[in-house]
Design a protein around this motif. Structure first.
Motif, PDB file in Angstrom:
ATOM      1  N   ALA A 178       0.873  -1.173   0.000  1.00 33.86           N
ATOM      2  CA  ALA A 178       0.000   0.000   0.000  1.00 33.86           C
ATOM      3  C   ALA A 178       0.909   1.222   0.000  1.00 33.86           C
ATOM      4  O   ALA A 178       2.140   1.075  -0.010  1.00 33.86           O
ATOM      5  N   CYS A 179       0.316   2.402   0.039  1.00 34.81           N
ATOM      6  CA  CYS A 179       1.120   3.639   0.007  1.00 34.81           C
ATOM      7  C   CYS A 179       2.033   3.726   1.232  1.00 34.81           C
ATOM      8  O   CYS A 179       1.590   3.647   2.364  1.00 34.81           O
ATOM      9  N   ARG A 180       3.325   3.896   0.985  1.00 34.12           N
ATOM     10  CA  ARG A 180       4.288   3.909   2.091  1.00 34.12           C
ATOM     11  C   ARG A 180       4.126   5.128   2.993  1.00 34.12           C
ATOM     12  O   ARG A 180       4.308   5.050   4.201  1.00 34.12           O
ATOM     13  N   ARG A 181       3.786   6.271   2.403  1.00 36.44           N
ATOM     14  CA  ARG A 181       3.624   7.491   3.203  1.00 36.44           C
ATOM     15  C   ARG A 181       2.515   7.296   4.218  1.00 36.44           C
ATOM     16  O   ARG A 181       2.699   7.573   5.407  1.00 36.44           O
ATOM     17  N   ILE A 182       1.393   6.788   3.748  1.00 40.14           N
ATOM     18  CA  ILE A 182       0.258   6.607   4.650  1.00 40.14           C
ATOM     19  C   ILE A 182       0.589   5.575   5.722  1.00 40.14           C
ATOM     20  O   ILE A 182       0.353   5.783   6.912  1.00 40.14           O
ATOM     21  N   SER A 196       6.431  13.799  -5.522  1.00 38.95           N
ATOM     22  CA  SER A 196       6.007  12.413  -5.743  1.00 38.95           C
ATOM     23  C   SER A 196       5.895  11.714  -4.403  1.00 38.95           C
ATOM     24  O   SER A 196       6.573  12.076  -3.452  1.00 38.95           O
ATOM     25  N   CYS A 197       5.059  10.681  -4.334  1.00 39.68           N
ATOM     26  CA  CYS A 197       4.777  10.085  -3.026  1.00 39.68           C
ATOM     27  C   CYS A 197       5.733   8.947  -2.677  1.00 39.68           C
ATOM     28  O   CYS A 197       6.601   9.097  -1.831  1.00 39.68           O
ATOM     29  N   CYS A 198       5.561   7.799  -3.334  1.00 36.78           N
ATOM     30  CA  CYS A 198       6.380   6.651  -2.951  1.00 36.78           C
ATOM     31  C   CYS A 198       6.414   5.653  -4.120  1.00 36.78           C
ATOM     32  O   CYS A 198       5.729   5.845  -5.114  1.00 36.78           O
ATOM     33  N   ASP A 199       7.200   4.595  -3.941  1.00 40.07           N
ATOM     34  CA  ASP A 199       7.310   3.629  -5.039  1.00 40.07           C
ATOM     35  C   ASP A 199       5.951   2.969  -5.322  1.00 40.07           C
ATOM     36  O   ASP A 199       5.602   2.709  -6.466  1.00 40.07           O
ATOM     37  N   TYR A 200       5.171   2.725  -4.256  1.00 38.05           N
ATOM     38  CA  TYR A 200       3.855   2.121  -4.485  1.00 38.05           C
ATOM     39  C   TYR A 200       2.977   3.055  -5.332  1.00 38.05           C
ATOM     40  O   TYR A 200       2.261   2.613  -6.220  1.00 38.05           O
ATOM     41  N   CYS A 201       3.075   4.344  -5.067  1.00 38.68           N
ATOM     42  CA  CYS A 201       2.261   5.315  -5.803  1.00 38.68           C
ATOM     43  C   CYS A 201       2.882   5.674  -7.147  1.00 38.68           C
ATOM     44  O   CYS A 201       2.426   6.617  -7.810  1.00 38.68           O
ATOM     45  N   GLY A 202       3.941   5.001  -7.532  1.00 34.53           N
ATOM     46  CA  GLY A 202       4.464   5.185  -8.878  1.00 34.53           C
ATOM     47  C   GLY A 202       5.729   6.009  -8.987  1.00 34.53           C
ATOM     48  O   GLY A 202       6.208   6.302 -10.079  1.00 34.53           O
TER      49      GLY A 202
END
Ligand SMILES: [Zn+2]
Lengths: 510, 349
Positions: free
Chosen positions: A448-452, A468-474
């Motif tokens: 899932a999203c790493r930030r969250i 950009s957010c994280c590897d999960y989010c692209g």
């Protein structure tokens, strides 16, 4: 609007940063406040500004002596000369002098240990502090990652000081730790200001690799493609050196050094100063590096090894991008990496055999009835306890009245019960730490999203990415285009270098 | 140069002393035996030349020299120079300026001189640019105190002081016959917006091993001090004005001399007390006496570095040096013996 005016008059800033104004207004309204703010937001302003507007002195308890000295220096540079730091580095004469003139100070910084001095507390009570500040308040919680036994006595001290308005500040605290802070300070009714500790300008990547050699290869590639201030965290001293040499060999353009607790002091200071001065691009370090280092433009934080808990990880990645520009956290994980933090946790606690032996010794001392003085160095040596383990045990022994002031109390009898209690306590703490570690492992393996996943347990609002957010989010590193540092190895002659150092004023003017 | 220096020592000593005795000389061991050795074999200049050289580093170098046929192993602790080594010593004698070293003469002042010098340069360079937030490169309080006082005297004329030391260093560095030494010396300096290189970095940049770098730096500071004396460099000389050159050996009691002999044969305190039917406290008295005479005679055998520093720091802060007061200030964590050792250390700082 009035508060902004005060801010601008006294500190020269035009606006508050997130949370500052709300906290300050509550303090000025006479409320006790517990606040969590992300690192780098300016916690100290939250008590310095209201402190200046209130009648009476401000007492600040802070665990790190170096930070204490820095803050006092900073206040003095801003023109607030009536600030002072009282800690174990003062000579007895200096301390006497300070205590005699306590009433002349507006800001009094203290270490928690120095507050164990009853005389000092009595004198402090006489000058009637208007505001009592507990910095790094998570140190009060035994569940926190930096538990300091001396913090436990703050509850009593606040009462002795006549219950001034109390402000507890921290940068990382889970709801569990927050509750513990509230529980420990029974006499204080807190209003809570929990601000997101999320760092919107960070992007997260976890990369799984098969071997150490893969990690080395990845790091070489990174350092060759991103010429930015970089910190690489290790849990082994020897590995900092090995990887540093590896980088020096494979990235000839790179200025790299290693830093850990065994590097001689002078050399350590040099490395730290070089990093601050941008003479170094990359530093291979253990967690010993970073405390009190306030470099604004660290762009990339790499975890070569995993820390033992999420709080340490959050703190370490928080050293990236203090200037709010887009920065990256990269974690490299190999299959066998999971066992290292487990070993580290095991080594924090004394073994059962050691504990039992230690208790037998103490019982014998108590039975001798004589002074019964203990020798910590001897005990640590005999039962093979590390400094950390001994501090942990000692704290319980004092709490249970088995020892007082390094003397065995001959009146305490129920040793076996206390031993059983302590053994259980250790088991509970170990379980807790392993649970924390599992949480971190599951973050590594999350889909899932790493930030969250990382920040959600610490805050009520949803963490949002500014870039950009994280590897999960692209997010991938090839989308990252940081400002590249321009520094490189100086090729000047020694004569020019010598002039730069000894006659810097000539260099400046032309 | 380190290898050259080691072979040089072997050559002087011949086959009369063990490999370990050379290590003791180079690392400046404070024992009567070593002091006697340096006088006997005219190695006083190299006493304490490589203080931080570890036993392991030293042993590795010896192994290498044996492998490269510079040394021949007679038995475990005895090695002799080969003909190749003797040739090498003659052929390379102009290459390595080991004659810069003034070991025994400077042994008590060199550390203080180097630390003061570096911290003073850093302090003046930053403060002349009005930068007060630099991190001092020496944590040693006595060094910081000295630099503060020195700065106080010169604060009206910072630029004058800096131009003075600049001129003095220029003349010194220009007089060196090897340009690389000048580069190394300057690369180690810290100043405004510029921190010096650490040993690990210098080793990498110059492609020279760390112990060798340390030897060269120490050698340059020895040379700087002699150069300052002969050429009247007044600024450099202020760094050592109040430091005493090596104190003369002091008188030892008969009983302490016996204890000294037993210690030299690696007897422990308890064993000596038993053997001589004396109280432990008496033997401890002897050790204190010996430590004063040959400071820091084996001090680390009886107290570890961190305890030593810990106690010394406390001593420095206390208004008087009554043993009981010191013990109390340290929460009874140390024995009287440890505190007395630390007092000797403190008096020798
Ligand atoms: Zn995400």
């Amino acid at each position: 609007m009035q508060l902004e005016q005060e801010l601008s008059n006294r500190f020269g800033f035009n606006s508050f940063r997130q949370g500052q104004k709300e906290i300050i207004m509550d303090v000025l309204a006479g409320n006790n406040v517990l606040a969590t703010l992300p690192t780098g937001v300016g916690k100290s302003l939250c008590f310095q500004l209201p402190g200046l507007m209130m009648d009476g002195p401000v007492v600040v308890v802070t665990p790190l002596i170096s930070l204490m000295e820095d803050q006092v220096k900073e206040l003095k540079m801003k023109g607030f000369k009536n600030a002072v730091a009282v800690n174990s580095f003062n000579t007895i004469e200096e301390r006497k002098q300070i205590i005699q003139t306590l009433a002349t100070y507006k800001f009094i910084y203290l270490s928690p240990e120095i507050l164990q001095n009853n005389f000092l507390v009595t004198e402090l009570a006489l000058i009637k502090p208007a505001l009592f500040v507990i910095d790094e308040a998570h140190c009060i919680s035994q569940w926190g990652h930096e538990f300091r036994p001396a913090y436990l006595k703050l509850n009593t001290i606040i009462k002795l000081l006549g219950s001034p308005i109390t402000l507890a500040l921290t940068a990382t605290a889970t709801p569990e730790v927050q509750q513990d802070i509230i529980n420990q300070l029974t006499g204080v009714k807190f209003k809570c200001h929990i601000y997101p500790i999320d760092r919107p300008n960070l992007s997260f990547i976890v990369k799984k690799v098969k071997h150490t050699a893969d990690k080395d290869k990845q790091i070489v590639e990174l350092c060759n493609s991103f010429h930015v201030p970089t910190m690489i965290y290790f849990s082994s001293k020897r590995e900092t050196e090995r990887v540093c040499n590896h980088l020096a060999q494979h990235c000839p353009q790179l200025n790299v050094a290693f830093y850990h607790g065994d590097v001689p002091t002078t050399e350590r200071i040099l490395i730290q100063e070089q990093f601050m001065n941008n003479q170094l691009d990359t530093i291979c370090c253990t967690s010993a590096f970073g405390m009190g280092i306030n470099k604004q433009d660290v762009r990339l934080v790499i975890h070569y090894h995993l820390p033992v808990q999420i709080e340490s990880f959050i703190q370490e990645v928080g050293r990236a991008g203090r200037d709010q520009l887009h920065s990256v956290s990269l974690t490299l994980v190999a299959p066998y990496d999971y066992s290292i933090p487990k070993h580290l946790i095991e080594s924090e606690f004394p073994s059962n055999a050691g504990l039992t032996g230690l208790f037998n010794d103490l019982l014998e001392l108590a039975n001798q009835k004589a002074e019964g003085e203990i020798n910590p160095a001897e005990i640590m040596n005999k039962w093979n306890l590390s400094e950390v383990q001994w501090r942990f045990v000692k704290n319980y022994l004092e709490k249970k009245q088995i020892i007082n002031d390094n003397k065995v109390n001959s009146n305490t009898t129920n040793y076996s019960q206390i031993l059983k209690y302590l053994t259980e306590k250790i088991a509970i703490r170990k379980r807790h730490k392993f649970k924390q570690l599992e949480r971190f492992f599951s973050w590594i393996n999350t889909d899932a999203c790493r930030r969250i996943q990382l920040y959600q347990p610490f805050q009520s609002t949803k963490p949002l990415a500014q870039f950009s957010c994280c590897d999960y989010c692209g997010f991938a590193l090839n989308q990252w285009a940081p400002v590249v540092s321009q520094y490189g190895v100086s090729t000047s002659s020694w004569q020019i270098k010598l002039t730069n150092i000894l006659l810097p004023f000539d260099t400046e003017s032309g | 140069m380190l290898r050259y220096l080691i072979l040089f020592c072997f050559n002087r000593i011949g086959e009369q002393r063990t490999v370990a005795s050379i290590y003791h000389i180079l690392t400046g061991r404070r024992s009567a035996q070593t002091i006697q050795d340096v006088h006997l074999y005219q190695l006083t200049n190299f006493y304490g030349a490589t203080k931080s050289l570890t036993r392991v580093q030293f042993t590795n170098i010896i192994k290498e020299l044996i492998a490269q046929n510079y040394l021949n192993e007679r038995d475990q602790s005895l090695v002799v120079l080969t003909a190749q080594a003797k040739n090498y010593l003659v052929k390379e004698q102009d290459k390595y300026p080991i004659h810069y070293l003034q070991g025994l003469k400077y042994v008590d002042i060199m550390d203080g001189f180097i630390a003061r010098f570096h911290l003073a340069v850093q302090t003046y360079s930053n403060l002349v640019m009005k930068n007060k937030t630099f991190r001092p490169i020496s944590d040693d309080e006595t060094v910081q105190h000295w630099v503060k006082q020195n700065f106080h005297q010169n604060r009206q004329e910072l630029r004058y002081w800096l131009r003075g030391i600049h001129n003095e260093l220029l003349s010194f560095l220009n007089a060196l016959d090897n340009e690389m030494y000048a580069m190394l010396f300057v690369d180690r300096l810290s100043g405004y917006q510029q921190a010096g290189y650490s040993i690990q970095q210098l080793a990498r940049i110059y492609q020279i091993e760390e112990p060798e770098i340390e030897l060269i730096l120490v050698l340059l500071f020895h040379k700087l001090l002699t150069f300052a004396e002969t050429n009247q460099l007044s600024t450099v000389r202020t760094f050592v004005e109040d430091l005493n050159l090596r104190k003369n050996n002091r008188f030892l009691t008969k009983s302490a001399q016996i204890t000294l002999r037993l210690l030299e044969s690696d007897y422990t305190i308890a064993q000596i007390a038993q053997k001589r039917k004396l109280k432990r406290a008496t033997i401890e008295d002897h050790i204190i006496e010996l430590t004063y005479a040959y400071y820091p005679f084996r001090i680390h055998t009886f107290i570890d570095q961190s305890s030593l520093e810990n106690i010394t720091l406390t001593i420095a802060k206390l208004p008087n040096h009554k043993l009981s007061l010191i013990k109390q200030a340290l929460h009874n964590n140390y024995s009287y013996f440890q505190i007395r050792l630390a007092l000797v250390h403190f008096h020798n700082l």
